[in-house]
Design an enzyme around this catalytic site. Structure first.
Site, PDB file in Angstrom:
ATOM      1  N   ASP A  92       1.002  -1.173   0.278  1.00  0.00           N
ATOM      2  CA  ASP A  92      -0.367   0.064  -0.099  1.00  0.00           C
ATOM      3  C   ASP A  92       0.828   1.117   0.460  1.00  0.00           C
ATOM      4  O   ASP A  92       1.682   1.625   0.765  1.00  0.00           O
ATOM      5  CB  ASP A  92      -0.858   0.128   1.437  1.00  0.00           C
ATOM      6  N   ASP A 124      -1.438  -0.776   5.971  1.00  0.00           N
ATOM      7  CA  ASP A 124      -2.576  -0.935   6.893  1.00  0.00           C
ATOM      8  C   ASP A 124      -3.862  -0.023   7.081  1.00  0.00           C
ATOM      9  O   ASP A 124      -4.414   0.199   8.530  1.00  0.00           O
ATOM     10  CB  ASP A 124      -1.299   1.310   7.679  1.00  0.00           C
ATOM     11  N   ASP A 168      -7.086  -3.285   3.063  1.00  0.00           N
ATOM     12  CA  ASP A 168      -5.702  -3.818   3.252  1.00  0.00           C
ATOM     13  C   ASP A 168      -6.134  -5.387   3.304  1.00  0.00           C
ATOM     14  O   ASP A 168      -5.386  -6.384   2.907  1.00  0.00           O
ATOM     15  CB  ASP A 168      -4.457  -3.299   4.135  1.00  0.00           C
TER      16      ASP A 168
END
Length: 863
Positions: free
Chosen positions: A323, A597, A601
């Site tokens: 990410d 985070d 995700d």
């Protein structure tokens, strides 16, 4: 409102209670945690431990029938218990670290019930409730916005966007992705600016966060590559042990021709000896302890491991899907470029914002405005000082329609107005520009220069804002409407800001590439921003390597699998996209890691081979499904974890090679001695060797330093077996070598005892004692060879002090067993002369030069 049967004044108390019973509490269902007993039983499912328990059962029956003590049984069960306890303790420690996480949902909410505002526990919200939102509030449920005033909501946890989403109550048409639903607010997000009012449309598991949590609950946890390899090894050893034991039992029984109970028991004891010899009793314990040591080392480097066996998965990771927001970047907007007078620009931007500079230097407020206040502070213009010199006396708040905000201030030189906003909107209202300490009339050339600067910054994916001013020589205007204030402005300058990359990330990505690992960025941000960040980090070299979530939707799973290696950046994606990307890489046979985070995700983190969550900015859902949590949220920590994972796997292979070569020598020694009609070693001797002179050196090998090229070689294939890379051949020849040396020691001891060179028959006390000493020390000396599979032990840098201590400890314990009369008698040993002792040790040392010679030949052939 009509669909929810809700009213502008809110639900009545009775209706709310009825709906609470219908929909249930507004909270996510937690996955049931395994009990201590369940965790313990789970540890006992390890194939190696199952083999050990089977051996203990066989030994118990044999000892009972022969009226012998249950020494072997107790020792084996102690090994099983120790291994299981170690596993449970490590998992419990990791869980305790994860349980320190904070819950994301709001504790209380302001709700309109029966026409009056009341504060309720968020868990009691129901669909149809009217919730009031203000800056700083956590959105307690999913809801449709009814009214907004400059409302901006931080939705990074769900969408991955680093900039708060501007909200509007206006209806939307067509298919709209979650990140573009401006008229909705979602559980798990936070109000960054403004205020609003929403009607709750979904609570608990029906929210977007709840849907993600539901997907996670249905996802099965797969075995890691190491687990699969050890399972295969356990099955192989099981069939090997069974086959050898049956063969030697039948063969010896037929050759001896003694079918009496005593004869059958004696033959059965030989078979048990083979079982004990074939099973590496210490392997499961060694693997668990080596992994535990690795986990401890990684925790010191800010990586918390939740599952022991997940450590080595990092070692074969080929793709890291990361990410962007908060992982590769700092999740903190920062001014990185500007034009115009710096002092005036910084002052104007800071004063024309609602962000607050705290005494400790931190900034509280909407990220974009916080970046502007920080920009001023970095230029020695702290906002509290500016506000004291130029207090605000009026304002025109930001509006998403006109894309501007204006504030009016009293200064020692009179009243002045500052305006900030979108460059094209601000510039269109400017009649002058500030340069050289004065206001000059705006010209077409100057306007083109300003627009060129704007395009230059925008091309770098910077978020650009313009600042302008307007003096009010007659004092503050009575009409403070935006239309009256925002005209005849004087252009001051531009600021370009971005969520900057973490300084350690670029070197970490370069090291990943050297190690043959493919970094992939997956983000909810716009494509231009993602491409700019990825280019800066070296993740991509051409914009064609980026694809959006919309374009991804047009690809079938088969097409994505075929083309997944073409893309290094995925922008504007949804949670389901991330799972598809990870799954596509895995279908290509790549061991895939996913970092992140946000709640968005979590599904991909759980579906990946190794899931990596962020400890500081990460959400509870993400941390709880991750295999590893980075306590410093630093992508560079992953590189250290990869190196540690590779070191651990290398060392486990060294330990396995050492243990299996040792056990092979014991199997062959017992097997051939039985065929030749004499007893090389008894089961208790073999068990002592396996647990003492094998386990300690194997554990020491697990602490070996990493090989010099550990991060300059490609990841191993997950399909590679434990015996790949020539390890199977090494085990075979080394096992045969130790067998020959041990049997030679037995024959020499027998001949020195009998005074002749006849082939031994039955039991030779001196031969057995010397064979025990030789095999014990030969395996200890051989552990030094195993420090590297191909490099010479004499060229390795540094010393493995633990291995030296293991050698010394094993030598002392072996000597105690041989020389302390009560213990020696229990083991069936006889005192030997110093000459016999020296010969046994000299034979054991031979393993080092012989293996070194083979390594030299292998290196020459390899070249």
């Amino acid at each position: 409102m009509e669909d929810l049967h809700a009213a502008e004044t809110g639900l009545s108390g009775r209706e709310a209670e009825t709906r609470l019973g219908q929909y249930g509490p507004n909270r996510l269902r937690e996955a049931p945690k395994a009990t201590l007993l369940q965790r313990f039983l789970q540890q006992l499912k390890d194939p190696m431990l199952l083999i050990l328990m089977a051996a203990a059962a066989v030994s118990a029956v044999t000892n009972y029938l022969s009226h012998e003590p249950f020494t072997e049984v107790l020792i084996i069960l102690a090994v099983v218990l120790l291994n299981a306890v170690l596993g449970v303790v490590q998992e419990s420690k990791a869980e305790a670290a994860i349980e320190a996480l904070q819950t994301m949902t709001a504790a209380t909410s302001k709700v309109l019930r029966g026409g009056s505002v009341t504060e309720l526990e968020s868990s009691r919200l129901v669909p149809g409730d009217i919730v009031l939102l203000e800056a700083g509030d956590a959105v307690p449920a999913d809801g449709r916005l009814l009214a907004c005033a400059s409302l901006q909501i931080e939705e990074a946890a769900l969408t991955g966007e680093s900039v708060p989403s501007a909200k509007s109550p206006e209806a939307l048409t067509g298919e709209v992705t979650l990140g573009d639903r401006r008229n909705m607010a979602y559980m798990g997000s936070t109000v960054a600016y403004g205020r609003g009012r929403m009607v709750v449309t979904a609570t608990g598991m029906d929210t977007e966060m709840g849907k993600i949590a539901g997907v996670l609950a249905r996802t099965e946890q797969e075995e890691t590559p190491l687990q699969k390899k050890l399972t295969q090894l356990g099955k192989t050893l099981s069939w090997l042990v069974l086959g050898i034991c049956v063969f030697i039992f039948v063969f010896d029984l037929i050759v001896a021709g003694d079918f009496s109970l005593s004869g059958i028991l004696e033959t059965f004891m030989v078979a048990v000896s083979l079982a004990v010899a074939a099973i590496p009793e210490g392997l499961a314990t060694v693997v668990t302890v080596v992994l535990s040591i690795g986990v401890t080392r990684m925790s010191r480097r800010n990586a918390v491991i939740r599952r022991l066996t997940a450590v080595e998965t990092l070692g074969c990771t080929q793709v890291i899907c990361s990410d962007k927001t908060g992982t590769l970047t700092q999740n903190k907007m920062t001014v990185v470029d500007h034009t115009g007078d710096t002092a005036l620009l910084a002052s104007a931007m800071a004063l024309c914002s609602d962000a607050v500079l705290n005494p400790d230097g931190s900034v509280q407020g909407e990220p974009t405005e916080a970046a502007l206040v920080s920009f001023a502070a970095e230029n020695q213009l702290p906002k509290p000082q500016l506000e004291q010199e130029r207090p605000r006396i009026g304002e025109a708040p930001f509006d998403s329609g006109r894309k501007m905000m204006s504030t009016i201030h009293r200064t020692p030189r009179g009243v002045v107005q500052y305006t900030k906003g979108a460059p094209d909107q601000v510039l269109a209202r400017c009649t002058h520009y500030w340069e050289g300490g004065q206001a000059l009339p705006m010209t077409d050339d100057r306007r083109r220069e300003i627009l060129a600067d704007n395009h230059r910054m925008a091309a770098q994916a910077l978020r650009v804002l313009a600042a302008a001013s307007r003096p009010w020589p007659d004092g503050a205007p009575e009409d403070q409407s935006p239309a009256h204030l925002e005209e005849a402005l004087c252009f001051i300058g531009l600021t370009g800001m971005i969520d900057p990359v973490r300084p350690q990330v670029k070197p970490a990505i370069e090291e990943c590439r050297q190690a043959g690992i493919r970094p992939v960025m997956i983000t909810g941000d716009h494509q231009d921003t993602a491409v700019a960040i990825a280019r800066q980090l070296g993740i991509l070299s051409d914009p064609s390597q980026a694809i959006t979530g919309a374009a991804l939707d047009a690809l079938s799973d088969e097409e994505l699998t075929q083309n997944v290696d073409r893309y290094s950046v995925y922008a504007r994606v949804q949670p389901e996209h991330k799972v598809r990307i990870v799954s596509a890489w895995r279908r290509r046979g790549a061991v895939t890691a996913m970092t992140g985070d946000g709640v968005n995700d979590a599904p991909s983190i759980k579906s990946a081979d190794i899931g990596i969550g962020m400890g500081i900015t990460g959400t509870d859902v993400t941390k709880n499904v991750a295999d590893m949590v980075l306590s410093d949220d630093n992508f560079a920590t992953i590189v250290g974890a990869v190196a540690e994972g590779r070191r651990i796997y290398d060392n486990i292979r060294k330990a396995i090679g050492f243990l299996l070569a040792s056990n092979m020598s014991e199997v062959l020694g017992v097997f051939f001695s039985a065929l030749l009609g004499f007893t090389l070693l008894n089961p208790v001797h073999l068990l002592f060797i396996n647990l003492i002179t094998d386990c300690f050196p194997a554990l020491a090998l697990g602490m070996e330093r990493p090989e010099p090229d550990i991060m300059r070689r490609p990841p191993r294939s997950a399909k590679d077996g434990i015996f790949s890379g020539g390890l199977g051949f090494d085990i075979a020849y080394q096992g045969i070598l130790i067998t020959v040396i041990t049997m030679a020691s037995y024959i020499i001891g027998h001949c020195m005892e009998a005074g002749c060179f006849e082939m031994p028959r039955g039991v030779s006390p001196h031969g057995m004692t010397m064979a025990f000493l030789t095999m014990s020390m030969c395996e200890i000396f051989h552990s030094f060879n195993m420090r590297s599979q191909r490099r010479s032990v004499f060229t390795l840098r540094g010393h493995n002090k633990v291995l030296w201590a293991a050698m010394l400890g094993s030598l002392v314990l072996t000597t105690v067993v041989l020389e302390v009369p009560p213990i020696a008698n229990a083991f069936g040993f006889t005192p030997v002369s110093w000459t016999e002792y020296g010969i046994a040790l000299a034979l054991a040392v031979l393993v080092i030069p012989i293996v070194e010679l083979v390594k030299l030949i292998q290196r020459r052939l390899g070249k």
